[in-house]
Design an enzyme around this catalytic site. Structure first.
Site, PDB file in Angstrom:
ATOM      1  N   ASP A  47       0.848  -1.204   0.000  1.00 26.89           N
ATOM      2  CA  ASP A  47       0.000   0.000   0.000  1.00 26.89           C
ATOM      3  C   ASP A  47       0.880   1.249   0.000  1.00 26.89           C
ATOM      4  O   ASP A  47       1.537   1.556   0.981  1.00 26.89           O
ATOM      5  CB  ASP A  47      -0.889   0.014   1.252  1.00 26.89           C
ATOM      6  CG  ASP A  47      -1.846   1.198   1.242  1.00 26.89           C
ATOM      7  OD1 ASP A  47      -2.975   1.037   0.754  1.00 26.89           O
ATOM      8  OD2 ASP A  47      -1.448   2.289   1.712  1.00 26.89           O
ATOM      9  N   TYR A  52       3.431   9.693  -0.662  1.00 25.82           N
ATOM     10  CA  TYR A  52       4.490   9.077   0.161  1.00 25.82           C
ATOM     11  C   TYR A  52       5.850   9.249  -0.527  1.00 25.82           C
ATOM     12  O   TYR A  52       6.888   9.029   0.076  1.00 25.82           O
ATOM     13  CB  TYR A  52       4.230   7.585   0.420  1.00 25.82           C
ATOM     14  CG  TYR A  52       2.919   7.255   1.083  1.00 25.82           C
ATOM     15  CD1 TYR A  52       2.127   8.252   1.645  1.00 25.82           C
ATOM     16  CD2 TYR A  52       2.456   5.947   1.146  1.00 25.82           C
ATOM     17  CE1 TYR A  52       0.906   7.949   2.238  1.00 25.82           C
ATOM     18  CE2 TYR A  52       1.248   5.631   1.744  1.00 25.82           C
ATOM     19  CZ  TYR A  52       0.470   6.642   2.281  1.00 25.82           C
ATOM     20  OH  TYR A  52      -0.730   6.323   2.858  1.00 25.82           O
ATOM     21  N   LYS A  77      -2.568   5.952  -4.532  1.00 28.12           N
ATOM     22  CA  LYS A  77      -3.663   6.893  -4.251  1.00 28.12           C
ATOM     23  C   LYS A  77      -3.493   8.221  -4.981  1.00 28.12           C
ATOM     24  O   LYS A  77      -2.363   8.684  -5.184  1.00 28.12           O
ATOM     25  CB  LYS A  77      -3.742   7.155  -2.733  1.00 28.12           C
ATOM     26  CG  LYS A  77      -3.727   5.857  -1.913  1.00 28.12           C
ATOM     27  CD  LYS A  77      -3.858   6.068  -0.428  1.00 28.12           C
ATOM     28  CE  LYS A  77      -3.557   4.777   0.320  1.00 28.12           C
ATOM     29  NZ  LYS A  77      -2.165   4.646   0.752  1.00 28.12           N
ATOM     30  N   HIS A 110      -7.439   9.742  -2.176  1.00 30.40           N
ATOM     31  CA  HIS A 110      -6.759   9.735  -0.883  1.00 30.40           C
ATOM     32  C   HIS A 110      -7.568  10.434   0.229  1.00 30.40           C
ATOM     33  O   HIS A 110      -7.665   9.928   1.344  1.00 30.40           O
ATOM     34  CB  HIS A 110      -5.373  10.390  -1.036  1.00 30.40           C
ATOM     35  CG  HIS A 110      -4.358   9.904  -0.053  1.00 30.40           C
ATOM     36  ND1 HIS A 110      -3.028   9.778  -0.361  1.00 30.40           N
ATOM     37  CD2 HIS A 110      -4.471   9.513   1.236  1.00 30.40           C
ATOM     38  CE1 HIS A 110      -2.374   9.318   0.704  1.00 30.40           C
ATOM     39  NE2 HIS A 110      -3.232   9.160   1.678  1.00 30.40           N
TER      40      HIS A 110
HETATM   41  P1  NDP Z   1       0.874   1.761  11.748  1.00 31.45           P
HETATM   42  O1  NDP Z   1      -0.280   1.799  12.674  1.00 31.45           O
HETATM   43  O2  NDP Z   1       0.996   0.687  10.756  1.00 31.45           O
HETATM   44  O3  NDP Z   1       2.189   1.811  12.663  1.00 31.45           O
HETATM   45  C1  NDP Z   1       3.464   1.928  12.118  1.00 31.45           C
HETATM   46  C2  NDP Z   1       4.442   2.135  13.261  1.00 31.45           C
HETATM   47  O4  NDP Z   1       4.439   0.999  14.114  1.00 31.45           O
HETATM   48  C3  NDP Z   1       5.852   2.331  12.785  1.00 31.45           C
HETATM   49  O5  NDP Z   1       6.460   3.260  13.645  1.00 31.45           O
HETATM   50  C4  NDP Z   1       6.496   0.940  12.942  1.00 31.45           C
HETATM   51  O6  NDP Z   1       7.868   1.096  13.215  1.00 31.45           O
HETATM   52  C5  NDP Z   1       5.744   0.409  14.141  1.00 31.45           C
HETATM   53  N1  NDP Z   1       5.560  -1.055  14.091  1.00 31.45           N
HETATM   54  C6  NDP Z   1       5.157  -1.812  13.038  1.00 31.45           C
HETATM   55  N2  NDP Z   1       5.072  -3.118  13.368  1.00 31.45           N
HETATM   56  C7  NDP Z   1       5.424  -3.175  14.683  1.00 31.45           C
HETATM   57  C8  NDP Z   1       5.537  -4.244  15.598  1.00 31.45           C
HETATM   58  N3  NDP Z   1       5.260  -5.505  15.242  1.00 31.45           N
HETATM   59  N4  NDP Z   1       5.938  -3.961  16.878  1.00 31.45           N
HETATM   60  C9  NDP Z   1       6.227  -2.689  17.248  1.00 31.45           C
HETATM   61  N5  NDP Z   1       6.129  -1.630  16.416  1.00 31.45           N
HETATM   62  C10 NDP Z   1       5.735  -1.877  15.143  1.00 31.45           C
HETATM   63  O7  NDP Z   1       0.952   3.230  11.095  1.00 31.45           O
HETATM   64  P2  NDP Z   1       0.897   3.874   9.651  1.00 31.45           P
HETATM   65  O8  NDP Z   1       0.463   5.273   9.865  1.00 31.45           O
HETATM   66  O9  NDP Z   1       2.141   3.649   8.903  1.00 31.45           O
HETATM   67  O10 NDP Z   1      -0.319   3.128   8.906  1.00 31.45           O
HETATM   68  C11 NDP Z   1      -0.161   1.954   8.131  1.00 31.45           C
HETATM   69  C12 NDP Z   1      -0.339   2.237   6.654  1.00 31.45           C
HETATM   70  O11 NDP Z   1      -1.626   2.791   6.410  1.00 31.45           O
HETATM   71  C13 NDP Z   1       0.603   3.317   6.107  1.00 31.45           C
HETATM   72  O12 NDP Z   1       1.936   2.870   5.955  1.00 31.45           O
HETATM   73  C14 NDP Z   1      -0.080   3.662   4.827  1.00 31.45           C
HETATM   74  O13 NDP Z   1       0.165   2.678   3.850  1.00 31.45           O
HETATM   75  C15 NDP Z   1      -1.538   3.660   5.288  1.00 31.45           C
HETATM   76  N6  NDP Z   1      -1.995   5.010   5.683  1.00 31.45           N
HETATM   77  C16 NDP Z   1      -2.957   5.595   4.922  1.00 31.45           C
HETATM   78  C17 NDP Z   1      -3.452   6.845   5.223  1.00 31.45           C
HETATM   79  C18 NDP Z   1      -4.513   7.420   4.377  1.00 31.45           C
HETATM   80  O14 NDP Z   1      -4.834   8.598   4.534  1.00 31.45           O
HETATM   81  N7  NDP Z   1      -5.099   6.659   3.478  1.00 31.45           N
HETATM   82  C19 NDP Z   1      -2.922   7.621   6.363  1.00 31.45           C
HETATM   83  C20 NDP Z   1      -1.936   6.904   7.133  1.00 31.45           C
HETATM   84  C21 NDP Z   1      -1.511   5.661   6.797  1.00 31.45           C
HETATM   85  P3  NDP Z   1       9.029   0.325  12.367  1.00 31.45           P
HETATM   86  O15 NDP Z   1       8.882   0.721  10.924  1.00 31.45           O
HETATM   87  O16 NDP Z   1      10.275   0.823  12.982  1.00 31.45           O
HETATM   88  O17 NDP Z   1       8.790  -1.150  12.586  1.00 31.45           O
END
Ligand code: NDP
Length: 274
Positions: A47, A52, A77, A110
């Site tokens: 995704d 991004y 998006k 988006h």
């Molecule tokens: P998430 O809720 O997926 O959390 C991501 C964070 O959690 C990162 O800091 C990551 O750190 C950490 N993390 C991931 N896995 C673990 C784990 N197993 N244990 C501990 N920490 C963990 O946040 P996002 O905001 O990134 O949302 C996910 C996806 O949703 C985005 O990447 C994007 O693709 C989408 N999105 C879409 C939006 C929209 O408007 N349509 C807005 C926001 C997000 P690390 O990388 O260091 O593991």
């Protein structure tokens, strides 16, 4: 259910239940490696989004991985500025070019940019009719935004991607989408990482010998969602796939719902300013 499991969208296209999110992962090695780790771990779904600014790295990693195009599900998006400027179609073509692909699996609006999302949906209709997107959908749409689309179009969005996690359970919107045949896809399923330290979630996760991340992702899976957690860390990318070998009880699911506080980690679709 396993990592290759899919759910049918309302047009019959299969979407893998787990994808890798790549928000806040910059163009270059970090995103490239994350996508390679994910595909190696068995992910079949990525995704991304134009905003991004990492579509080049996503596309290169997919290509270099050797996975067949038909075996990977790619979402990107349409960004707000392109809706304001009327450059939706060009934006779509530019995304495909950066991703080095000739069709997208899922193309999403988006954000519901005021006075622009209905006309943008008309462009989505065209992209879908031309077969250049296997499915089209929306993101950050509330019920009234969806109703505006329904009033103007016979094409029902396949997906609505919205912030949702135990602090923001979105019960009403989820019910509405599921009744309309729109697949609900939470963004920031882990509360952008902020839920990992939650004491109640830690206690529940311990009972299943799982991490908090795994517990939350399973909670989403049991609600019928498609999960797209983001990580660029190889171990955590793998950890987030280990969610198919346990079931959360009804009582623990309900306990997780008690965390709902309407708490957002990102922008509100009613008040966003970008
Ligand atoms: P998430 O809720 O997926 O959390 C991501 C964070 O959690 C990162 O800091 C990551 O750190 C950490 N993390 C991931 N896995 C673990 C784990 N197993 N244990 C501990 N920490 C963990 O946040 P996002 O905001 O990134 O949302 C996910 C996806 O949703 C985005 O990447 C994007 O693709 C989408 N999105 C879409 C939006 C929209 O408007 N349509 C807005 C926001 C997000 P690390 O990388 O260091 O593991």
């Amino acid at each position: 259910m396993n990592l290759s499991s899919t759910v049918k969208l309302n047009n019959g296209v299969d979407i893998p239940v787990l994808g890798l999110g790549v928000f806040r992962s910059p163009e270059g090695e970090e995103t490239y490696n994350a996508v390679r780790y994910a595909i190696d771990a068995g992910y079949k779904h990525i995704d991304t989004a134009m905003i991004y600014r990492n579509e080049v790295s996503v596309g290169k990693a997919i290509k270099d991985s050797g996975i067949k195009r038909e075996d990977i599900f790619i979402t990107t998006k349409l960004w707000n500025e392109d809706m304001r400027q009327g450059t939706q179609y060009q934006a779509f073509e530019d995304s495909l070019e950066r991703l080095q692909i000739d069709y997208i699996d899922l193309y999403l609006i988006h954000w519901p940019v005021k006075d622009k999302y209905v006309e943008s949906w008309k462009v989505m209709e065209k992209i879908y009719a031309e077969g250049r997107a296997r499915a089209v959908g929306v993101s950050n749409f509330h019920i009234h935004h969806l109703e505006d689309i329904f009033a103007a179009s016979d094409l029902i969005p396949a997906v609505n991607q919205v912030e949702c996690h135990p602090w923001l359970t979105q019960v009403e919107l989820v019910d509405y989408c599921q009744n309309k045949g729109i697949i609900f896809e939470p963004w920031s399923p882990l509360g952008a990482g902020q839920l990992i330290d939650n004491d109640l979630l830690k206690a529940i996760a311990q009972k299943y010998n799982k991490s908090v991340a795994q517990l939350i992702l399973k909670w989403g899976l049991q609600r019928g969602f498609i999960n797209i957690p983001k990580s660029t860390n190889k171990e955590r990318i793998i950890e987030n796939t280990k969610i198919f070998d346990f079931t959360i009880t009804e009582e623990d699911m309900a306990e997780m719902f008690t965390l709902n506080a309407g708490k957002r980690t990102g922008a509100d679709p009613e008040t966003f300013t970008f």
